[in-house]
Design an enzyme around this catalytic site. Structure first.
Site, PDB file in Angstrom:
ATOM      1  N   PRO A   1       0.794  -1.229   0.000  1.00 21.59           N
ATOM      2  CA  PRO A   1       0.000   0.000   0.000  1.00 21.59           C
ATOM      3  C   PRO A   1       0.827   1.280   0.000  1.00 21.59           C
ATOM      4  O   PRO A   1       1.875   1.363   0.641  1.00 21.59           O
ATOM      5  CB  PRO A   1      -0.814  -0.094   1.298  1.00 21.59           C
ATOM      6  CG  PRO A   1      -0.063  -1.041   2.164  1.00 21.59           C
ATOM      7  CD  PRO A   1       0.577  -2.029   1.222  1.00 21.59           C
ATOM      8  N   ASN A   2       0.297   2.260  -0.732  1.00 27.02           N
ATOM      9  CA  ASN A   2       0.834   3.623  -0.831  1.00 27.02           C
ATOM     10  C   ASN A   2       2.107   3.731  -1.658  1.00 27.02           C
ATOM     11  O   ASN A   2       2.585   4.839  -1.901  1.00 27.02           O
ATOM     12  CB  ASN A   2       1.058   4.242   0.569  1.00 27.02           C
ATOM     13  CG  ASN A   2      -0.241   4.322   1.353  1.00 27.02           C
ATOM     14  OD1 ASN A   2      -1.206   4.910   0.864  1.00 27.02           O
ATOM     15  ND2 ASN A   2      -0.296   3.705   2.518  1.00 27.02           N
TER      16      ASN A   2
ATOM     17  N   ARG B   1       4.988  11.136  -2.301  1.00 26.16           N
ATOM     18  CA  ARG B   1       4.726  10.787  -0.911  1.00 26.16           C
ATOM     19  C   ARG B   1       5.991  10.943  -0.056  1.00 26.16           C
ATOM     20  O   ARG B   1       6.988  10.278  -0.331  1.00 26.16           O
ATOM     21  CB  ARG B   1       4.293   9.318  -0.912  1.00 26.16           C
ATOM     22  CG  ARG B   1       4.166   8.687   0.418  1.00 26.16           C
ATOM     23  CD  ARG B   1       4.037   7.176   0.281  1.00 26.16           C
ATOM     24  NE  ARG B   1       3.892   6.608   1.585  1.00 26.16           N
ATOM     25  CZ  ARG B   1       4.272   5.392   1.922  1.00 26.16           C
ATOM     26  NH1 ARG B   1       4.812   4.593   1.026  1.00 26.16           N
ATOM     27  NH2 ARG B   1       4.106   4.959   3.132  1.00 26.16           N
TER      28      ARG B   1
ATOM     29  N   TYR C   1      11.182   8.745   1.277  1.00 27.87           N
ATOM     30  CA  TYR C   1      11.147   7.710   0.238  1.00 27.87           C
ATOM     31  C   TYR C   1      11.788   8.125  -1.085  1.00 27.87           C
ATOM     32  O   TYR C   1      11.866   7.319  -2.009  1.00 27.87           O
ATOM     33  CB  TYR C   1       9.695   7.282  -0.002  1.00 27.87           C
ATOM     34  CG  TYR C   1       9.055   6.691   1.237  1.00 27.87           C
ATOM     35  CD1 TYR C   1       9.557   5.532   1.816  1.00 27.87           C
ATOM     36  CD2 TYR C   1       7.961   7.312   1.848  1.00 27.87           C
ATOM     37  CE1 TYR C   1       8.981   4.995   2.960  1.00 27.87           C
ATOM     38  CE2 TYR C   1       7.383   6.783   2.997  1.00 27.87           C
ATOM     39  CZ  TYR C   1       7.897   5.630   3.546  1.00 27.87           C
ATOM     40  OH  TYR C   1       7.342   5.102   4.677  1.00 27.87           O
TER      41      TYR C   1
ATOM     42  N   ASN D   1       8.146  -5.640  -1.276  1.00 24.12           N
ATOM     43  CA  ASN D   1       8.053  -4.468  -0.408  1.00 24.12           C
ATOM     44  C   ASN D   1       6.597  -4.418   0.032  1.00 24.12           C
ATOM     45  O   ASN D   1       5.741  -3.889  -0.686  1.00 24.12           O
ATOM     46  CB  ASN D   1       8.461  -3.180  -1.125  1.00 24.12           C
ATOM     47  CG  ASN D   1       8.452  -1.999  -0.161  1.00 24.12           C
ATOM     48  OD1 ASN D   1       8.006  -2.129   0.987  1.00 24.12           O
ATOM     49  ND2 ASN D   1       8.930  -0.853  -0.610  1.00 24.12           N
TER      50      ASN D   1
ATOM     51  N   ALA E   1       3.389  -0.938   4.666  1.00 22.20           N
ATOM     52  CA  ALA E   1       2.911  -0.997   6.060  1.00 22.20           C
ATOM     53  C   ALA E   1       2.484  -2.412   6.480  1.00 22.20           C
ATOM     54  O   ALA E   1       2.541  -2.749   7.676  1.00 22.20           O
ATOM     55  CB  ALA E   1       1.757  -0.018   6.258  1.00 22.20           C
TER      56      ALA E   1
ATOM     57  N   GLU F   1      12.992  -9.496   1.125  1.00 20.41           N
ATOM     58  CA  GLU F   1      12.200  -8.381   1.650  1.00 20.41           C
ATOM     59  C   GLU F   1      12.970  -7.095   1.380  1.00 20.41           C
ATOM     60  O   GLU F   1      14.187  -7.050   1.596  1.00 20.41           O
ATOM     61  CB  GLU F   1      12.008  -8.562   3.158  1.00 20.41           C
ATOM     62  CG  GLU F   1      11.330  -7.355   3.796  1.00 20.41           C
ATOM     63  CD  GLU F   1      11.035  -7.536   5.280  1.00 20.41           C
ATOM     64  OE1 GLU F   1      11.156  -8.664   5.801  1.00 20.41           O
ATOM     65  OE2 GLU F   1      10.692  -6.530   5.916  1.00 20.41           O
TER      66      GLU F   1
ATOM     67  N   HIS G   1      12.928  -2.570   1.434  1.00 20.10           N
ATOM     68  CA  HIS G   1      12.334  -1.283   1.808  1.00 20.10           C
ATOM     69  C   HIS G   1      13.197  -0.165   1.270  1.00 20.10           C
ATOM     70  O   HIS G   1      14.432  -0.282   1.241  1.00 20.10           O
ATOM     71  CB  HIS G   1      12.222  -1.157   3.334  1.00 20.10           C
ATOM     72  CG  HIS G   1      11.418  -2.263   3.930  1.00 20.10           C
ATOM     73  ND1 HIS G   1      10.045  -2.273   3.895  1.00 20.10           N
ATOM     74  CD2 HIS G   1      11.794  -3.415   4.525  1.00 20.10           C
ATOM     75  CE1 HIS G   1       9.614  -3.389   4.457  1.00 20.10           C
ATOM     76  NE2 HIS G   1      10.651  -4.112   4.839  1.00 20.10           N
TER      77      HIS G   1
ATOM     78  N   ARG H   1      13.777   3.908  12.068  1.00 27.26           N
ATOM     79  CA  ARG H   1      12.524   4.667  12.075  1.00 27.26           C
ATOM     80  C   ARG H   1      11.750   4.451  13.383  1.00 27.26           C
ATOM     81  O   ARG H   1      12.313   4.016  14.366  1.00 27.26           O
ATOM     82  CB  ARG H   1      11.710   4.310  10.826  1.00 27.26           C
ATOM     83  CG  ARG H   1      12.493   4.653   9.545  1.00 27.26           C
ATOM     84  CD  ARG H   1      11.647   4.577   8.316  1.00 27.26           C
ATOM     85  NE  ARG H   1      10.513   5.488   8.415  1.00 27.26           N
ATOM     86  CZ  ARG H   1       9.461   5.459   7.587  1.00 27.26           C
ATOM     87  NH1 ARG H   1       9.433   4.568   6.614  1.00 27.26           N
ATOM     88  NH2 ARG H   1       8.472   6.315   7.741  1.00 27.26           N
TER      89      ARG H   1
HETATM   90  C1  DQA Z   1       8.420   0.989   3.440  1.00 26.76           C
HETATM   91  C2  DQA Z   1       8.552   1.166   4.958  1.00 26.76           C
HETATM   92  C3  DQA Z   1       7.215   0.946   5.644  1.00 26.76           C
HETATM   93  O1  DQA Z   1       7.348   1.136   7.058  1.00 26.76           O
HETATM   94  C4  DQA Z   1       6.185   1.916   5.140  1.00 26.76           C
HETATM   95  O2  DQA Z   1       4.915   1.633   5.699  1.00 26.76           O
HETATM   96  C5  DQA Z   1       6.101   1.972   3.650  1.00 26.76           C
HETATM   97  C6  DQA Z   1       7.322   1.861   2.861  1.00 26.76           C
HETATM   98  C7  DQA Z   1       9.720   1.343   2.700  1.00 26.76           C
HETATM   99  O3  DQA Z   1       9.850   0.941   1.548  1.00 26.76           O
HETATM  100  O4  DQA Z   1      10.577   2.055   3.246  1.00 26.76           O
HETATM  101  O5  DQA Z   1       5.045   2.219   3.091  1.00 26.76           O
HETATM  102  O6  DQA Z   1       8.134  -0.382   3.163  1.00 26.76           O
END
Ligand code: DQA
Length: 145
Positions: free
Chosen positions: A9-10, A17, A22, A73, A76, A97, A99, A106
Site C-alpha cells: 500500500p501507498n 509521498r 522515500y 516491499n 505498512a 524483503e 524497503h 525509524r
Molecule cells: C516501506 C517502509 C514501511 O514502514 C512503510 O509503511 C512503507 C514503505 C519502505 O519501503 O521504506 O510504506 O516499506
C-alpha cells in the site's frame, strides 16, 4: 528465471509521498529500473502493486508455479499482516524483503517485520536502489541453488 515484484500500500504514490523519506523516484520509474537491470540477468519481471491486504495475499498465493522467486516491499503490511505471513508460509517461495527507507532507523513500530524470518534476506535503506540490489541478491541466490 521468473521474478515477481510485489508492492504494497501507498507505494503507488512514490515520488510525491514523503519524498524526504522515500525519495523522488516514482514507482513507474523504479519498475523501469528493475526491468532494465533484469534484462542482462536473463530474468523476466512480473510487476504488481496493490493497496489491499487481500489482494497482496492472493498475489502471494498465485506465485506457486508462476515465479521462481520474489522481491517484496509489503510497505505498512510488513509490520502487521499475519495474513501475508501465512500466505508466504503456505507458498514457500524464495523472496527478498526490501524497503526504500531503513526501517530499523525509524519509529519503533516500523522496526519489526512479521515476514523477515521467512525471507532469504532483507535490503533496507537504499531508496529506489534497494529494488535493484534486492534483484541482484535474489538472482545470485537462485543461480547458486
Ligand atoms: C516501506 C517502509 C514501511 O514502514 C512503510 O509503511 C512503507 C514503505 C519502505 O519501503 O521504506 O510504506 O516499506
Amino acid at each position: 528465471m521468473r521474478i515477481a515484484v510485489l508492492n504494497g500500500p501507498n507505494l503507488n504514490l512514490l515520488g510525491q509521498r514523503e519524498p524526504e523519506v522515500y525519495g523522488r523516484t516514482s514507482l513507474n520509474e523504479i519498475e523501469s529500473m528493475v526491468r532494465e537491470a533484469a534484462r542482462p540477468m536473463g530474468a523476466e519481471i512480473q510487476w504488481f502493486q496493490t493497496n489491499h491486504e487481500g489482494a497482496l495475499v492472493e498475489a502471494v498465493q498465485g506465485l506457486q508455479d508462476r515465479a521462481d522467486g520474489a522481491l517484496i516491499n509489503a510497505a505498512a503490511f510488513t509490520h502487521s499482516s499475519l495474513a501475508l505471513r501465512d500466505a508466504l508460509l503456505a507458498v514457500r517461495i524464495p523472496f527478498v524483503e526490501l524497503h526504500l527507507s531503513n526501517i530499523f532507523a525509524r519509529e519503533p513500530e516500523r522496526r519489526h517485520s512479521v515476514i523477515a524470518d521467512l525471507a532469504v534476506g532483507m535490503v533496507t535503506g537504499f531508496g529506489a536502489q534497494s529494488y535493484v540490489l534486492a534483484l541482484q541478491a535474489l538472482v545470485g541466490r537462485l543461480r547458486a541453488a
